[in-house]
Structure formats: structure tokens, C-alpha cells
Design a protein around this motif. Structure first.
Motif, short mmCIF file in Angstrom:
data_model
loop_
_atom_site.label_atom_id
_atom_site.label_comp_id
_atom_site.label_asym_id
_atom_site.label_seq_id
_atom_site.Cartn_x
_atom_site.Cartn_y
_atom_site.Cartn_z
N ILE A 31 0.62 -1.03 0.05
CA ILE A 31 0.18 -0.09 -0.16
C ILE A 31 0.91 1.26 -0.04
O ILE A 31 1.73 1.49 0.75
CB ILE A 31 -0.99 -0.09 1.23
CG1 ILE A 31 -1.80 -1.23 1.27
CG2 ILE A 31 -1.77 1.37 1.30
CD1 ILE A 31 -2.80 -1.35 0.18
N ILE A 33 0.66 5.23 0.32
CA ILE A 33 -0.08 6.39 0.86
C ILE A 33 0.65 7.71 0.42
O ILE A 33 1.51 7.84 0.75
CB ILE A 33 -0.14 6.30 2.52
CG1 ILE A 33 -0.63 4.75 2.82
CG2 ILE A 33 -0.93 7.22 3.33
CD1 ILE A 33 -0.25 4.22 4.41
N LEU A 54 -4.79 6.03 -1.39
CA LEU A 54 -4.33 4.62 -0.91
C LEU A 54 -3.99 3.84 -2.31
O LEU A 54 -5.11 3.76 -3.04
CB LEU A 54 -5.15 3.94 -0.22
CG LEU A 54 -5.31 4.70 1.21
CD1 LEU A 54 -6.47 3.98 2.16
CD2 LEU A 54 -4.15 4.75 2.03
N ASN A 56 -3.14 0.11 -3.96
CA ASN A 56 -2.49 -1.10 -3.69
C ASN A 56 -1.80 -1.62 -5.04
O ASN A 56 -2.37 -1.87 -5.89
CB ASN A 56 -3.85 -1.93 -3.43
CG ASN A 56 -3.37 -3.36 -3.30
OD1 ASN A 56 -2.31 -4.01 -3.33
ND2 ASN A 56 -4.51 -3.96 -2.78
N LYS A 63 -7.33 -4.37 2.75
CA LYS A 63 -8.47 -3.58 3.49
C LYS A 63 -8.05 -2.49 4.44
O LYS A 63 -7.17 -3.03 5.26
CB LYS A 63 -9.36 -4.32 3.89
CG LYS A 63 -10.76 -3.99 4.58
CD LYS A 63 -11.81 -4.89 4.78
CE LYS A 63 -12.20 -5.82 3.82
NZ LYS A 63 -13.31 -6.95 4.77
N LEU A 64 -8.21 -1.30 4.39
CA LEU A 64 -7.98 -0.42 5.56
C LEU A 64 -9.13 -0.82 6.71
O LEU A 64 -10.32 -0.62 6.57
CB LEU A 64 -8.35 1.10 5.32
CG LEU A 64 -8.00 2.08 6.41
CD1 LEU A 64 -6.44 1.95 6.83
CD2 LEU A 64 -8.16 3.30 5.86
N ILE A 67 -8.36 3.22 12.11
CA ILE A 67 -7.68 4.06 12.06
C ILE A 67 -7.71 4.74 13.56
O ILE A 67 -8.93 4.80 14.06
CB ILE A 67 -8.03 5.32 11.06
CG1 ILE A 67 -8.31 4.90 9.60
CG2 ILE A 67 -7.05 6.64 11.26
CD1 ILE A 67 -8.99 5.90 8.85
N GLY A 95 -14.40 -2.08 7.00
CA GLY A 95 -13.23 -1.75 6.29
C GLY A 95 -13.32 -1.34 4.94
O GLY A 95 -14.45 -1.55 4.35
N LEU A 132 -2.82 4.06 10.59
CA LEU A 132 -3.75 3.23 9.74
C LEU A 132 -3.20 1.78 9.96
O LEU A 132 -2.05 1.43 9.90
CB LEU A 132 -3.47 3.54 8.26
CG LEU A 132 -3.51 5.06 8.11
CD1 LEU A 132 -3.35 5.48 6.47
CD2 LEU A 132 -4.82 5.67 8.57
N THR A 133 -4.45 1.00 10.08
CA THR A 133 -4.08 -0.51 10.09
C THR A 133 -4.65 -1.25 8.71
O THR A 133 -6.07 -1.07 8.64
CB THR A 133 -4.71 -1.08 11.40
OG1 THR A 133 -3.81 -0.59 12.30
CG2 THR A 133 -4.11 -2.61 11.38
N PHE A 134 -3.95 -1.89 8.07
CA PHE A 134 -4.46 -2.62 6.95
C PHE A 134 -4.61 -4.11 7.28
O PHE A 134 -3.75 -4.59 8.03
CB PHE A 134 -3.57 -2.35 5.83
CG PHE A 134 -3.60 -1.02 5.09
CD1 PHE A 134 -4.38 -0.48 4.31
CD2 PHE A 134 -2.76 -0.08 5.75
CE1 PHE A 134 -4.56 0.56 3.99
CE2 PHE A 134 -2.58 1.22 5.43
CZ PHE A 134 -3.68 1.76 4.45
N SER A 139 -0.13 -2.10 10.21
CA SER A 139 0.05 -0.85 10.63
C SER A 139 1.02 -0.03 10.28
O SER A 139 2.26 -0.39 10.05
CB SER A 139 -0.24 -1.01 12.27
OG SER A 139 -1.26 -1.61 12.54
#
Length: 170
Positions: A31, A33, A54, A56, A63-64, A67, A95, A132-134, A139
Motif C-alpha cells: 500500500i 499512502i 491509497l 495497492n 483492506k483499511l 484508524i 473496512g 492506519l491498520t491494513f 499498521s
């Protein structure tokens, strides 16, 4: 000689612009950003909006999933839409999917980050830290650069939310 100096100055300027643009770009897993930013909030406001792109670069969807920010009690991805002339804003349940090989832009009028129950309104020039955690990429810590309250696109829909349906999805 003058042409060479102009050429070198042009290269240096281009390099500087590229370095500044890249300074706001972050990568975690597949990802990318790009340009996390937020708008300044009016005194007393309790909600603020955040925006970013974002991308990919991988071959599978990610998937996010969450937050967090120490500047807000709750931070979520929301989607704004207008149906039959009524603007609604709801959190994205489960998400936000970032499809493989695609870019999802979080921007005013669509998907965006919603900072809620903000104790100290964001001020222009500040940096707002968030994580942000995917689902797959993991993270990453980011900083949202706070710009003017109006932003480039004019009035922010977060500055006047009277009568807006901000309910959670059913």
C-alpha cells in the motif's frame, strides 16, 4: 554556459519539488499512502475530516480496517453520499477495500477519514498523527498536514453538519 546553468537550476528545482512531494508519501506492504492532509477546524468544532490516496501495488486486495489518532476519541472511514437531495454520512462497515492494482482516494464528498470527539480543534500548519491498520499490509504511522479550513475545494462539508444523518450502518 548560461544554458547549462539554467538547465542545472531546472534539475535542482525539479529534484526539490520531487523531494517535497515524496516527503508526504508512505509505503506499508503493497500500500502506497499519498498526501495525508486534513482541514483546519473552527474553534469549538468536535469533528474534522482527513484525506489521502491509497494505492495497492500488489496482486491481491487489501483492506483499511482501522484508524486511530490521539487527537480524536474515535477515528473512522466514512462515506458521504447524496440521495434524493439528502446528504448522509456513514461509517464504512468492515473496512475500506483497496483493490489490487487500484487507487482509492479519500476526499471531500466521498470516502474520507472522520476524526470525531476532537478535544482541541486542528489548526492550520499542524501535523495530526494517526495510525492506519491494513488487513494484510499491517499498521503504519502517518501525519496529516493541516491546511486551511476551506481547503482547495471551498467550503468543507464538515463545517456545517446541521441536520445531517450521521448514523451508524444498520
Amino acid at each position: 554556459m548560461k544554458k547549462l546553468a539554467t538547465f542545472i537550476a531546472g534539475l535542482l528545482f525539479t529534484g526539490l519539488i520531487t523531494a517535497v512531494a515524496a516527503a508526504n508519501d508512505i509505503k506499508v506492504g503493497d500500500i502506497d499512502i499519498a498526501h495525508p492532509h486534513a482541514r483546519a477546524m473552527v474553534p469549538g468544532a468536535k469533528v474534522g475530516g482527513g484525506y489521502l490516496k491509497l494505492t495497492n501495488t500488489g496482486s491481491t486486495d487489501d483492506k483499511l480496517v482501522s484508524i486511530t489518532s490521539d487527537r480524536a476519541a474515535t477515528t473512522e472511514v466514512h462515506q458521504m453520499s447524496v440521495n434524493n437531495g439528502v446528504m448522509t454520512m456513514r461509517s464504512v462497515a468492515g473496512g475500506l477495500v483497496i483493490p489490487a492494482g487500484q487507487t482509492v482516494e479519500l476526499k471531500p464528498g466521498g470516502f474520507h477519514v472522520m476524526f470525531m470527539d476532537v478535544e482541541k480543534p486542528f489548526k492550520e500548519g499542524e501535523m495530526i498523527k494517526a495510525t492506519l491498520t491494513f488487513e494484510k499490509a499491517g499498521s503504519v504511522d502517518v501525519e496529516f498536514d493541516v491546511g486551511s479550513a476551506g481547503g482547495a475545494g471551498g467550503k468543507d462539508h464538515h463545517s456545517d453538519m446541521g441536520g445531517m444523518d450521521m448514523s451508524k450502518p444498520q
